[in-house]
Write a protein that holds these residues in place. Structure first.
Motif, PDB file in Angstrom:
ATOM      1  N   TYR A  49      -4.031  -1.834  -8.303  1.00 36.17           N
ATOM      2  CA  TYR A  49      -4.929  -1.300  -7.280  1.00 36.17           C
ATOM      3  C   TYR A  49      -5.380   0.125  -7.612  1.00 36.17           C
ATOM      4  O   TYR A  49      -5.784   0.867  -6.743  1.00 36.17           O
ATOM      5  CB  TYR A  49      -4.244  -1.378  -5.918  1.00 36.17           C
ATOM      6  CG  TYR A  49      -5.187  -1.232  -4.739  1.00 36.17           C
ATOM      7  CD1 TYR A  49      -6.325  -2.022  -4.637  1.00 36.17           C
ATOM      8  CD2 TYR A  49      -4.946  -0.316  -3.735  1.00 36.17           C
ATOM      9  CE1 TYR A  49      -7.196  -1.884  -3.577  1.00 36.17           C
ATOM     10  CE2 TYR A  49      -5.801  -0.175  -2.664  1.00 36.17           C
ATOM     11  CZ  TYR A  49      -6.931  -0.964  -2.592  1.00 36.17           C
ATOM     12  OH  TYR A  49      -7.793  -0.825  -1.533  1.00 36.17           O
ATOM     13  N   GLY A  96       4.509  -7.249 -11.216  1.00 34.02           N
ATOM     14  CA  GLY A  96       5.003  -7.794  -9.945  1.00 34.02           C
ATOM     15  C   GLY A  96       3.842  -8.396  -9.166  1.00 34.02           C
ATOM     16  O   GLY A  96       3.392  -9.495  -9.454  1.00 34.02           O
ATOM     17  N   GLU A  97       3.325  -7.628  -8.169  1.00 36.30           N
ATOM     18  CA  GLU A  97       2.176  -8.133  -7.413  1.00 36.30           C
ATOM     19  C   GLU A  97       0.966  -7.204  -7.527  1.00 36.30           C
ATOM     20  O   GLU A  97      -0.007  -7.343  -6.782  1.00 36.30           O
ATOM     21  CB  GLU A  97       2.559  -8.406  -5.954  1.00 36.30           C
ATOM     22  CG  GLU A  97       3.518  -9.599  -5.867  1.00 36.30           C
ATOM     23  CD  GLU A  97       3.754 -10.112  -4.458  1.00 36.30           C
ATOM     24  OE1 GLU A  97       3.657  -9.324  -3.500  1.00 36.30           O
ATOM     25  OE2 GLU A  97       4.061 -11.310  -4.320  1.00 36.30           O
ATOM     26  N   ASN A 139       8.342 -11.246  -2.934  1.00 40.19           N
ATOM     27  CA  ASN A 139       7.374 -10.510  -2.107  1.00 40.19           C
ATOM     28  C   ASN A 139       8.099  -9.753  -0.987  1.00 40.19           C
ATOM     29  O   ASN A 139       9.026 -10.281  -0.372  1.00 40.19           O
ATOM     30  CB  ASN A 139       6.380 -11.521  -1.529  1.00 40.19           C
ATOM     31  CG  ASN A 139       5.455 -10.919  -0.499  1.00 40.19           C
ATOM     32  OD1 ASN A 139       5.794 -10.822   0.673  1.00 40.19           O
ATOM     33  ND2 ASN A 139       4.284 -10.497  -0.928  1.00 40.19           N
ATOM     34  N   ALA A 141       7.256  -8.802   2.142  1.00 42.39           N
ATOM     35  CA  ALA A 141       7.227  -9.343   3.509  1.00 42.39           C
ATOM     36  C   ALA A 141       8.138 -10.562   3.612  1.00 42.39           C
ATOM     37  O   ALA A 141       8.794 -10.775   4.642  1.00 42.39           O
ATOM     38  CB  ALA A 141       5.809  -9.706   3.898  1.00 42.39           C
ATOM     39  N   LEU A 142       8.183 -11.359   2.552  1.00 36.26           N
ATOM     40  CA  LEU A 142       9.032 -12.557   2.594  1.00 36.26           C
ATOM     41  C   LEU A 142      10.512 -12.179   2.482  1.00 36.26           C
ATOM     42  O   LEU A 142      11.384 -12.865   3.019  1.00 36.26           O
ATOM     43  CB  LEU A 142       8.622 -13.533   1.484  1.00 36.26           C
ATOM     44  CG  LEU A 142       7.176 -14.056   1.605  1.00 36.26           C
ATOM     45  CD1 LEU A 142       6.846 -15.014   0.470  1.00 36.26           C
ATOM     46  CD2 LEU A 142       6.949 -14.739   2.950  1.00 36.26           C
ATOM     47  N   GLN A 159       3.220   0.451   3.080  1.00 38.78           N
ATOM     48  CA  GLN A 159       1.961  -0.167   3.515  1.00 38.78           C
ATOM     49  C   GLN A 159       1.659  -1.402   2.672  1.00 38.78           C
ATOM     50  O   GLN A 159       0.992  -2.324   3.111  1.00 38.78           O
ATOM     51  CB  GLN A 159       0.810   0.837   3.403  1.00 38.78           C
ATOM     52  CG  GLN A 159      -0.438   0.367   4.110  1.00 38.78           C
ATOM     53  CD  GLN A 159      -1.527   1.401   4.152  1.00 38.78           C
ATOM     54  OE1 GLN A 159      -1.754   2.131   3.186  1.00 38.78           O
ATOM     55  NE2 GLN A 159      -2.219   1.505   5.267  1.00 38.78           N
ATOM     56  N   SER A 160       2.212  -1.441   1.474  1.00 36.16           N
ATOM     57  CA  SER A 160       2.019  -2.584   0.576  1.00 36.16           C
ATOM     58  C   SER A 160       3.034  -3.693   0.825  1.00 36.16           C
ATOM     59  O   SER A 160       3.163  -4.593  -0.011  1.00 36.16           O
ATOM     60  CB  SER A 160       2.144  -2.122  -0.874  1.00 36.16           C
ATOM     61  OG  SER A 160       3.460  -1.619  -1.097  1.00 36.16           O
ATOM     62  N   ARG A 162       3.225  -6.453   2.243  1.00 38.17           N
ATOM     63  CA  ARG A 162       2.805  -7.850   2.066  1.00 38.17           C
ATOM     64  C   ARG A 162       2.262  -8.127   0.674  1.00 38.17           C
ATOM     65  O   ARG A 162       1.969  -9.266   0.352  1.00 38.17           O
ATOM     66  CB  ARG A 162       1.738  -8.206   3.099  1.00 38.17           C
ATOM     67  CG  ARG A 162       2.240  -8.161   4.520  1.00 38.17           C
ATOM     68  CD  ARG A 162       1.070  -8.300   5.489  1.00 38.17           C
ATOM     69  NE  ARG A 162       1.521  -8.201   6.871  1.00 38.17           N
ATOM     70  CZ  ARG A 162       0.755  -7.766   7.860  1.00 38.17           C
ATOM     71  NH1 ARG A 162      -0.476  -7.368   7.622  1.00 38.17           N
ATOM     72  NH2 ARG A 162       1.232  -7.714   9.089  1.00 38.17           N
ATOM     73  N   CYS A 163       2.050  -7.084  -0.129  1.00 33.24           N
ATOM     74  CA  CYS A 163       1.429  -7.325  -1.439  1.00 33.24           C
ATOM     75  C   CYS A 163       2.192  -6.639  -2.558  1.00 33.24           C
ATOM     76  O   CYS A 163       1.615  -6.290  -3.590  1.00 33.24           O
ATOM     77  CB  CYS A 163      -0.035  -6.897  -1.430  1.00 33.24           C
ATOM     78  SG  CYS A 163      -0.301  -5.163  -1.086  1.00 33.24           S
ATOM     79  N   PHE A 339      -1.176  -1.908   8.442  1.00 37.30           N
ATOM     80  CA  PHE A 339      -1.409  -2.560   7.148  1.00 37.30           C
ATOM     81  C   PHE A 339      -2.901  -2.814   6.893  1.00 37.30           C
ATOM     82  O   PHE A 339      -3.248  -3.470   5.928  1.00 37.30           O
ATOM     83  CB  PHE A 339      -0.653  -3.894   7.090  1.00 37.30           C
ATOM     84  CG  PHE A 339       0.837  -3.753   7.194  1.00 37.30           C
ATOM     85  CD1 PHE A 339       1.549  -3.017   6.262  1.00 37.30           C
ATOM     86  CD2 PHE A 339       1.535  -4.348   8.238  1.00 37.30           C
ATOM     87  CE1 PHE A 339       2.922  -2.869   6.347  1.00 37.30           C
ATOM     88  CE2 PHE A 339       2.911  -4.215   8.338  1.00 37.30           C
ATOM     89  CZ  PHE A 339       3.610  -3.480   7.392  1.00 37.30           C
ATOM     90  N   ASN A 340      -3.740  -2.327   7.779  1.00 36.75           N
ATOM     91  CA  ASN A 340      -5.167  -2.608   7.666  1.00 36.75           C
ATOM     92  C   ASN A 340      -5.843  -1.554   6.786  1.00 36.75           C
ATOM     93  O   ASN A 340      -5.989  -0.405   7.188  1.00 36.75           O
ATOM     94  CB  ASN A 340      -5.791  -2.623   9.062  1.00 36.75           C
ATOM     95  CG  ASN A 340      -7.248  -3.045   9.027  1.00 36.75           C
ATOM     96  OD1 ASN A 340      -7.918  -2.934   8.004  1.00 36.75           O
ATOM     97  ND2 ASN A 340      -7.734  -3.530  10.142  1.00 36.75           N
ATOM     98  N   ILE A 341      -6.259  -1.982   5.599  1.00 33.69           N
ATOM     99  CA  ILE A 341      -6.971  -1.034   4.733  1.00 33.69           C
ATOM    100  C   ILE A 341      -8.362  -1.570   4.389  1.00 33.69           C
ATOM    101  O   ILE A 341      -8.881  -1.349   3.306  1.00 33.69           O
ATOM    102  CB  ILE A 341      -6.167  -0.715   3.458  1.00 33.69           C
ATOM    103  CG1 ILE A 341      -5.826  -1.991   2.685  1.00 33.69           C
ATOM    104  CG2 ILE A 341      -4.917   0.050   3.781  1.00 33.69           C
ATOM    105  CD1 ILE A 341      -5.310  -1.696   1.291  1.00 33.69           C
ATOM    106  N   ALA A 342      -8.937  -2.275   5.348  1.00 36.55           N
ATOM    107  CA  ALA A 342     -10.255  -2.882   5.127  1.00 36.55           C
ATOM    108  C   ALA A 342     -11.294  -1.833   4.741  1.00 36.55           C
ATOM    109  O   ALA A 342     -12.191  -2.097   3.941  1.00 36.55           O
ATOM    110  CB  ALA A 342     -10.707  -3.610   6.394  1.00 36.55           C
TER     111      ALA A 342
END
Lengths: 487, 377
Positions: A49, A96-97, A139, A141-142, A159-160, A162-163, A339-342
């Protein structure tokens, strides 16, 4: 037409014959289905990212490409793959992710990318001793979800969440939003399991503490894949909190908010979430509060009587600085939107370069570093916004998180470089540390020598000792040449 | 052809995959190229002309269950990534690119109008002109005729006038596998048959068929004039109107489960069942209360929820015909999903794909209509 594979900063590649040989032997180790040279897989793992990769992607190019992607399923397979790569002197990039923000997974010298996501098991949860052992490819979140089902929390909420993977957190010394109570990732580590170049596997002991020399497993924390591959970790866990208290205070001046935090941290309170926003970010995140005050968002959790006591101590401290209690609603809003980075994707499509730069200050320079970095960022032509908040606090100081948006016109990459140079110069001049939790990756390596001083040569010696063939994640952490990017 | 919304696709492509924890494909395969944003990047780059399709890229972008799990946390309200990925790869199909896993089923579709080959006619037929036209769907016809019989039995008990016809595939598989012209042809044929039937209500228990009737047929030049009804809502309405009366004792229901080869434990005098929300019913049709209300209308049944349920349900691995095109991946995803259920509670669902995906040798899965039919006198 098909010019996607044009690489912008690839320094070199491994001879194809060697890659073919590696692929053949890797298929024997992990199965043919777990080895790929197809374009879709090379493309997917060539980036993270880092904003620069997005800039290049929008132009149809990539930073660099791996020549092969492999998916080991267990630590033994990682060991055999690293032994093979070391013997053949083929560069290795662990993956990783891909949520890193500084190009840490860009395969500057091609070679093999080891994607760890098949290693995604929770091996065990030890409820009596409050520990979990988890593989590095799971992951975030999991991971938290599995702990929650058993009645526990891992306490780590970047903040990441979930990813990103557990291994990614460990590799870049991550910090989560609830860090003031639960600690940063290094505070959660009981022991690590890792594989070194050449294939040596080692594991620290899962006991609370040892006094048997330096903890060599902890050496892997923050090594960003330059020393080896973290394959699993024993981490601390906590019973799910019984009570949560949400409160927001506003201050007329940012300095007053900082002083209030300093005072309640000296008292020994440890609220899970402490976030102090400058007036601009307060207005952006909490429009109902306006943009003339600075919001301090607090979340305190744990056993009810401890929560109540902490809330009372904190209230006393903030009142000394003239704070106004504006209730729980802003915290609830933050919890919902955190978590919203739209906006990052949307602004990028409108031609913006948006980035975040986090540094570590002590209390004496917490405010002056904010001012210096804000001035520096706004001083770069094209910058439209430079705002900040403090999001992790300690008795010794705080993490400062700057957000910047610019519309530089044509050469976005040149703007990005100028922006960072200005920000890092200001940070170092103030005596702050250049990263709090995003890590170094590719880009921040330029400032590593200045950041560490003589200690950097120690890190270089460790690198040389553990990775004499220099196969592990070349060019990262400032450990190695990054010729094309530095030009 | 449906147009790709490139702005929305790029929103996803430039996002760091904040939804990937809810994508069963990437969490099962561990392959970066099949992460939601990974697929969006390939789709965007090919759509913008930066990249040519090849089989590996097509296969990556096609690794989407259409389950919309990625929407659970998606901040882009207008983005339907599953649709965008489907639309984005249609040009590859037009260029003649296909996947080995699709070809035999596409051939079946072209020859028999069903991906499963020679179609089976429904065993129950009522006269033409009945008000309700029941569309069973290829998967129920091929795999679980018992559910069709159960639905027919319920309609008989409720005194509903209905008919079943010789169906053509709804067309959704053809679109998923890249042959939009075939999808449109199947839709057109179905539309003609629906019109000829004289029915005013089109009832289906298949979420994939329901989805394509409501969301695609108009775009495919086959707008439907019938009222389209989903099974859970339709049968619940019959219960509410008193036309269906679930009854019986707990022991009778336990006996029913025994008849299906399911051993069920009783808890506090109630029989625990677990309901698996099919993705489309939950997230597209927003039918999460209806099936639960049906189960709760049966005396003696208690619902135990799996770890992820209602709007946050997770796909069984059967979305977008994965069981046909990517059977190994579908089975692995089903295995993950099964791990989220209470171990003792038998699973009930309302989708022929979910039933197929989640059933195990030692533990069958029941269709909602089968449970309801057994409990209605």
């Amino acid at each position: 037409m098909d010019h996607l594979m044009q690489t912008m900063i690839q320094d070199e590649k491994t001879k194809q014959a060697l890659i073919d040989q590696f692929a053949k032997e890797a298929a024997f180790i992990i199965g043919e289905e777990n080895v790929s040279t197809n374009k879709a897989d090379l493309l997917a793992t060539c980036r993270d990212y880092w904003p620069v990769t997005s800039i290049w992607m929008s132009e149809g190019t990539v930073p660099a490409l791996p020549q092969l992607v492999v998916w080991p399923g267990n630590t033994g397979e990682v060991s055999r793959l690293l032994a093979l790569a070391d013997r053949m002197k083929i560069p290795v990039t662990p993956y990783g992710e891909g949520s890193g923000a500084l190009g840490g997974v860009v395969p500057l010298k091609g070679g093999v990318t080891i994607d760890l996501k098949r290693m995604n098991r929770v091996r065990w949860i030890d409820e009596d001793n409050l520990m979990v052992q988890v593989e590095s490819g799971l992951n975030g979140a999991l991971y938290e979800e599995q702990l929650n089902r058993a009645g526990y929390t891992g306490g780590h909420f970047p903040q990441s969440l979930r990813c990103s993977t557990v291994g990614g957190w460990l590799s870049c010394r991550a910090a989560g939003q609830f860090s003031t109570r639960y600690g940063k990732i290094e505070d959660m580590v009981v022991a690590l399991e890792a594989v070194l170049p050449g294939g040596t596997t080692f594991e620290g002991r899962s006991v609370p503490r040892t006094a048997t020399g330096p903890r060599v497993d902890h050496l892997m924390l923050g090594s960003e894949g330059t020393l080896g591959v973290i394959t699993a970790a024993t981490l601390r866990i906590w019973p799910l909190p019984e009570k949560r208290h949400l409160v927001t205070y506003t201050f007329e001046r940012l300095e007053d908010g900082l002083e209030a935090i300093r005072r309640f941290m000296r008292k020994g309170t440890r609220p899970a979430v402490v976030r102090l926003y400058d007036a601009q970010e307060t207005g952006n995140h909490f429009p109902e509060l306006g943009d003339k005050v600075c919001a301090l968002v607090l979340l305190i959790e744990g056993a009810p009587r401890i929560v109540e006591a902490e809330a009372a101590e904190i209230e006393a401290c903030v009142n000394q600085l003239g704070a106004a209690d504006v209730g729980s609603e802003p915290v609830e809003h933050w919890l919902e939107k955190r978590f919203n980075i739209a906006v990052a994707s949307m602004l990028f499509q409108k031609g913006a370069v948006l980035d975040t730069i986090e540094v570590t200050t002590n209390w004496h320079n917490a405010y002056s570093t904010y001012r210096a970095m804000q001035d520096a960022l706004l001083g770069v032509e094209g910058t439209m916004l430079a705002s900040g908040h403090y999001s992790h606090v300690y008795p010794e100081g705080a993490a400062l998180y700057m957000t910047t948006v610019g519309f530089p016109g044509e050469d976005k990459v040149a703007y990005y470089k100028k922006l960072w140079q200005a920000a890092m110069d200001a940070c170092l001049a103030e005596g702050a540390a250049i990263s709090h939790h995003h890590g170094v990756g590719l880009h921040r390596g330029a400032w590593m020598a200045e950041e560490h001083g003589a200690a950097f040569s120690v890190l270089q010696k460790i690198k040389q000792a553990l990775d004499p063939n220099r196969v592990m994640n070349p060019g990262k952490l400032g450990l190695g040449e990054v010729e094309k990017w530095r030009k | 052809m449906a147009e790709v919304n490139m702005e929305q696709l790029l929103n996803c492509a430039f996002c760091p995959n904040m939804c990937r924890n809810e994508c069963p494909v990437v969490q099962t395969l561990g392959r970066e190229a099949v992460a939601p944003s990974g697929k969006a990047r390939i789709a965007a780059l090919t759509g913008q002309g930066h990249l040519d399709w090849d089989e590996a890229m097509l296969e990556a972008v096609a690794n989407c269950l259409g389950c919309r799990g990625c929407t659970i946390h998606c901040p882009f309200e207008e983005l339907n990534l599953c649709d965008e990925l489907t639309f984005s790869r249609l040009p590859a199909g037009k260029e003649g690119l296909s996947l080995p896993g699709w070809d035999p089923y596409l051939n079946n579709l072209r020859r028999y109008s069903s991906p499963y080959g020679q179609k089976k006619d429904p065993v129950i037929k009522h006269g033409q002109g009945a008000e309700v036209l029941v569309f069973n769907g290829c998967t129920a016809l091929a795999n679980n005729p018992a559910s069709i019989e159960a639905a027919a039995s319920l309609l008989d008990k409720a005194g509903v006038s209905y008919q079943m016809i010789e169906e053509d595939c709804c067309g959704y598989p053809a679109e998923v596998w890249g042959d939009l012209a075939l999808a449109e042809q199947l839709a057109s044929e179905n539309r003609r048959k629906f019109a000829e039937s004289g029915a005013s209500v089109l009832l289906t228990n298949c979420p994939e068929c329901w989805s394509v009737f409501t969301r695609r047929y108009a775009d495919w030049g086959a707008p439907l004039s019938l009222e389209i009804s989903d099974g859970p809502s339709f049968f619940l309405q019959l219960i509410r109107e008193g036309k269906l009366n679930p009854g019986g004792e707990v022991n009778e229901i336990a006996g029913l489960l025994d008849a299906f080869g399911i051993r069920a434990d009783k808890n506090d005098g109630k029989l625990a069942l677990s309901y698996h929300d099919p993705c489309i019913w939950a997230r597209t049709a927003e039918k999460v209360d209806q099936p639960r209300e049906i189960l709760q209308s049966i005396p003696g049944i208690a619902i135990e929820e799996p770890a992820a349920s209602r709007e946050n349900t997770r796909c069984c691995g059967g979305g977008s015909m994965f069981q046909l095109a990517f059977p190994a991946t579908a089975a692995a995803i089903a295995g993950r999903r099964l791990g989220e259920f209470p171990p003792q509670a038998p699973i009930v669902t309302a989708c022929p794909f979910c039933r197929e995906g989640l059933k195990q040798e030692e533990k069958p899965v029941l269709e909602l209509v089968e449970v309801l039919d057994r409990c209605c006198k």
